[in-house]
Design a protein around this motif. Structure first.
Motif, mmCIF file in Angstrom:
data_model
loop_
_atom_site.group_PDB
_atom_site.id
_atom_site.type_symbol
_atom_site.label_atom_id
_atom_site.label_comp_id
_atom_site.label_asym_id
_atom_site.label_seq_id
_atom_site.Cartn_x
_atom_site.Cartn_y
_atom_site.Cartn_z
ATOM 1 N N TRP A 116 0.817 -1.207 0.000
ATOM 2 C CA TRP A 116 0.000 0.000 0.000
ATOM 3 C C TRP A 116 0.856 1.265 0.000
ATOM 4 O O TRP A 116 0.576 2.207 -0.723
ATOM 5 N N CYS A 117 1.910 1.283 0.797
ATOM 6 C CA CYS A 117 2.806 2.440 0.793
ATOM 7 C C CYS A 117 3.547 2.546 -0.537
ATOM 8 O O CYS A 117 3.652 3.632 -1.118
ATOM 9 N N ASN A 118 4.032 1.428 -1.028
ATOM 10 C CA ASN A 118 4.763 1.420 -2.292
ATOM 11 C C ASN A 118 3.861 1.901 -3.424
ATOM 12 O O ASN A 118 4.268 2.713 -4.269
ATOM 13 N N ASN A 119 2.642 1.432 -3.437
ATOM 14 C CA ASN A 119 1.699 1.781 -4.483
ATOM 15 C C ASN A 119 1.287 3.255 -4.391
ATOM 16 O O ASN A 119 1.184 3.940 -5.404
ATOM 17 N N ALA A 120 1.077 3.751 -3.173
ATOM 18 C CA ALA A 120 0.622 5.129 -2.989
ATOM 19 C C ALA A 120 1.743 6.141 -3.213
ATOM 20 O O ALA A 120 1.506 7.241 -3.707
ATOM 21 N N LYS A 121 2.958 5.779 -2.846
ATOM 22 C CA LYS A 121 4.073 6.724 -2.976
ATOM 23 C C LYS A 121 4.353 7.029 -4.447
ATOM 24 O O LYS A 121 4.661 8.149 -4.805
ATOM 25 N N THR A 122 4.226 6.059 -5.265
ATOM 26 C CA THR A 122 4.560 6.145 -6.692
ATOM 27 C C THR A 122 5.904 6.852 -6.857
ATOM 28 O O THR A 122 6.777 6.706 -6.025
ATOM 29 N N ASP A 123 6.058 7.597 -7.909
ATOM 30 C CA ASP A 123 7.289 8.370 -8.113
ATOM 31 C C ASP A 123 7.036 9.850 -7.812
ATOM 32 O O ASP A 123 7.858 10.701 -8.135
ATOM 33 N N THR A 124 5.879 10.123 -7.207
ATOM 34 C CA THR A 124 5.446 11.497 -7.006
ATOM 35 C C THR A 124 5.990 12.126 -5.727
ATOM 36 O O THR A 124 6.394 13.277 -5.715
ATOM 37 N N PHE A 125 6.000 11.342 -4.654
ATOM 38 C CA PHE A 125 6.366 11.890 -3.351
ATOM 39 C C PHE A 125 7.829 11.632 -3.023
ATOM 40 O O PHE A 125 8.379 10.596 -3.374
ATOM 41 N N THR A 126 8.416 12.552 -2.281
ATOM 42 C CA THR A 126 9.769 12.330 -1.784
ATOM 43 C C THR A 126 9.681 11.413 -0.573
ATOM 44 O O THR A 126 8.607 11.212 0.003
ATOM 45 N N GLN A 127 10.799 10.910 -0.172
ATOM 46 C CA GLN A 127 10.892 10.063 1.015
ATOM 47 C C GLN A 127 10.320 10.799 2.227
ATOM 48 O O GLN A 127 9.494 10.261 2.960
ATOM 49 N N ASP A 128 10.740 12.024 2.473
ATOM 50 C CA ASP A 128 10.273 12.789 3.633
ATOM 51 C C ASP A 128 8.777 13.075 3.566
ATOM 52 O O ASP A 128 8.082 12.997 4.579
ATOM 53 N N GLU A 129 8.288 13.402 2.386
ATOM 54 C CA GLU A 129 6.850 13.660 2.241
ATOM 55 C C GLU A 129 6.048 12.411 2.565
ATOM 56 O O GLU A 129 5.038 12.465 3.265
ATOM 57 N N PHE A 130 6.519 11.268 2.067
ATOM 58 C CA PHE A 130 5.710 10.067 2.254
ATOM 59 C C PHE A 130 5.816 9.495 3.660
ATOM 60 O O PHE A 130 4.921 8.783 4.102
ATOM 61 N N LEU A 131 6.861 9.819 4.393
ATOM 62 C CA LEU A 131 6.934 9.372 5.792
ATOM 63 C C LEU A 131 5.755 9.921 6.585
ATOM 64 O O LEU A 131 5.245 9.250 7.495
ATOM 65 N N LYS A 132 5.284 11.113 6.239
ATOM 66 C CA LYS A 132 4.103 11.695 6.900
ATOM 67 C C LYS A 132 2.859 10.875 6.586
ATOM 68 O O LYS A 132 2.035 10.626 7.463
ATOM 69 N N VAL A 133 2.721 10.460 5.351
ATOM 70 C CA VAL A 133 1.594 9.618 4.943
ATOM 71 C C VAL A 133 1.699 8.262 5.639
ATOM 72 O O VAL A 133 0.697 7.697 6.093
ATOM 73 N N GLY A 134 2.922 7.747 5.746
ATOM 74 C CA GLY A 134 3.147 6.461 6.398
ATOM 75 C C GLY A 134 2.652 6.438 7.834
ATOM 76 O O GLY A 134 2.158 5.413 8.315
ATOM 77 N N LYS A 135 2.764 7.550 8.536
ATOM 78 C CA LYS A 135 2.268 7.618 9.920
ATOM 79 C C LYS A 135 0.763 7.423 9.973
ATOM 80 O O LYS A 135 0.248 6.753 10.874
ATOM 81 N N VAL A 136 0.046 7.979 9.026
ATOM 82 C CA VAL A 136 -1.412 7.817 8.969
ATOM 83 C C VAL A 136 -1.762 6.356 8.665
ATOM 84 O O VAL A 136 -2.636 5.766 9.302
ATOM 85 N N ILE A 137 -1.063 5.772 7.697
ATOM 86 C CA ILE A 137 -1.303 4.369 7.351
ATOM 87 C C ILE A 137 -0.986 3.475 8.545
ATOM 88 O O ILE A 137 -1.704 2.511 8.826
ATOM 89 N N LYS A 138 0.081 3.795 9.275
ATOM 90 C CA LYS A 138 0.457 3.029 10.461
ATOM 91 C C LYS A 138 -0.684 3.007 11.479
ATOM 92 O O LYS A 138 -1.000 1.953 12.046
ATOM 93 N N ASP A 139 -1.345 4.142 11.707
ATOM 94 C CA ASP A 139 -2.469 4.206 12.640
ATOM 95 C C ASP A 139 -3.638 3.339 12.159
ATOM 96 O O ASP A 139 -4.301 2.669 12.960
ATOM 97 N N ILE A 140 -3.876 3.338 10.865
ATOM 98 C CA ILE A 140 -4.952 2.504 10.309
ATOM 99 C C ILE A 140 -4.649 1.025 10.541
ATOM 100 O O ILE A 140 -5.510 0.260 10.973
ATOM 101 N N TRP A 141 -3.396 0.611 10.269
ATOM 102 C CA TRP A 141 -3.023 -0.793 10.479
ATOM 103 C C TRP A 141 -3.155 -1.168 11.958
ATOM 104 O O TRP A 141 -3.642 -2.253 12.281
ATOM 105 N N LYS A 142 -2.736 -0.292 12.849
ATOM 106 C CA LYS A 142 -2.859 -0.581 14.289
ATOM 107 C C LYS A 142 -4.312 -0.846 14.659
ATOM 108 O O LYS A 142 -4.588 -1.797 15.398
ATOM 109 N N ASN A 143 -5.225 -0.034 14.153
ATOM 110 C CA ASN A 143 -6.649 -0.238 14.453
ATOM 111 C C ASN A 143 -7.162 -1.532 13.857
ATOM 112 O O ASN A 143 -7.952 -2.236 14.496
#
Length: 146
Positions: A116-143
């Motif tokens: 999901w992270c690999n697919n969503a990041k595509t080639d559009t986001f930088t590493q730092d930008e996507f780490l912010k998105v990763g935190k949101v996804i992490k919360d979803i997985w925890k739930n």
């Protein structure tokens, strides 16, 4: 990576074939493990030295770089949500490039990523930008793993 037949191995090592033929069965687990790594290497990084890739693979945390989900947690997710995706991806971590313009042969550019992270990041986001998105996804997985 050159594959040798028994006769070539016997000649190269100077060992009778009868001595090392039983090793095939004795080393089955090691063969399967190395085959798994070889398949990943061939699929993503064949221009990289195999042993360099193997070293990277064995010494890199097996969790998504962005959301930190592990393969054990992925297995639990799939068990609890068998319809997680219709695609044949997502059960294992994938190899992802932090900077999409750098080749897979640069191991400092490689990380593990969930589908999901690999697919969503595509080639559009930088590493730092996507780490912010990763935190949101992490919360979803925890739930979902509760």
């Amino acid at each position: 990576m050159k594959r040798l037949n028994y006769d070539s191995i016997s000649k190269e090592l100077g060992i009778d074939r009868k001595v090392f033929s039983p090793w095939w069965d004795e080393l089955e687990e090691e063969r399967k493990y190395l085959s798994m790594i070889r398949d990943k290497w061939l699929a993503k990084c064949p221009e990289l030295d195999f042993y360099e890739f193997k070293d990277w693979y064995e010494n890199t945390d097996k969790k998504c770089y962005y959301c930190e989900i592990t393969e054990d947690d992925l297995a639990k997710l799939w068990q609890n949500h068998p319809d997680l995706t219709k695609r044949n991806r997502g059960r294992k971590l994938e190899i992802e490039r932090l900077e999409p313009n750098l080749p897979y042969s640069v191991t400092t550019n490689l990380v593990f990523s969930c589908y999901w992270c690999n697919n969503a990041k595509t080639d559009t986001f930088t590493q730092d930008e996507f780490l912010k998105v990763g935190k949101v996804i992490k919360d979803i997985w925890k739930n979902r793993l509760k």
